[in-house]
Scaffold this motif. Structure first.
Motif: not given
Length: 168
Positions: A158-165
């Protein structure tokens, strides 16, 4: 292959604390019962009646089989009266995990933040965007010492990215 499961719980007004307590008890049981769980991050937005959970499992099939465990059914039954809508569950590939402090301890409530950033790559550019972000994340670790964990995820195709910090 490792998999990341995110779960968003939207509680009814006035039910946030009960839902959080129920969910944290479930995570405690999960940690004791499922060796495949490698990391669990729980974040909450009390003013928005929302609880966010991020779990990393060593194998996708173990994460899928959780729904058949008795304590999972008990948790769902206990949570149901406190929720405004059905939980939103998303399964993603683990594409990067960086830790600046391998001895991360439970932070004091109100003293730490779990920040989520989502973005989408243009069609056909997901690998390029991932490479750029991996370079950035590696640099970010050396520049921001308050960031204990950086977790990158992707929805395949899908090209969706999620980043958690996690900031301590």
């Amino acid at each position: 292959m490792p998999v990341v499961i995110t779960l968003t719980l939207t509680t009814r007004p006035g039910h946030y604390d009960q839902a959080l307590e129920t969910y944290l008890a479930f995570v405690d049981a999960l940690e004791e019962s499922v060796d495949d769980l490698k990391l669990a991050l729980i974040g909450g937005e009390p003013s928005q009646d929302t609880i966010h959970a991020v779990g990393i499992y060593e194998h996708a099939e173990v994460a899928e089989e959780l729904a058949s465990l008795p304590f999972f059914a008990a948790m769902v039954d206990s949570l149901e009266p406190h929720l405004a809508q059905a939980p939103d569950r998303v399964e993603m590939e683990l594409v990067g995990l960086f830790a600046t402090d391998l001895d991360v301890k439970m932070p004091e409530i109100g003293k730490a933040s779990l920040v989520e950033v989502g973005y989408r790559a243009k069609l056909g550019h997901a690998d390029e965007v991932l490479a750029i972000h991996e370079t950035y994340a590696a640099e970010f670790q050396t520049l921001d010492h308050d960031a204990s964990i950086i977790l990158e995820t992707a929805l395949p195709g899908t090209g969706k990215f999620r980043v958690f910090v996690l900031y301590q």
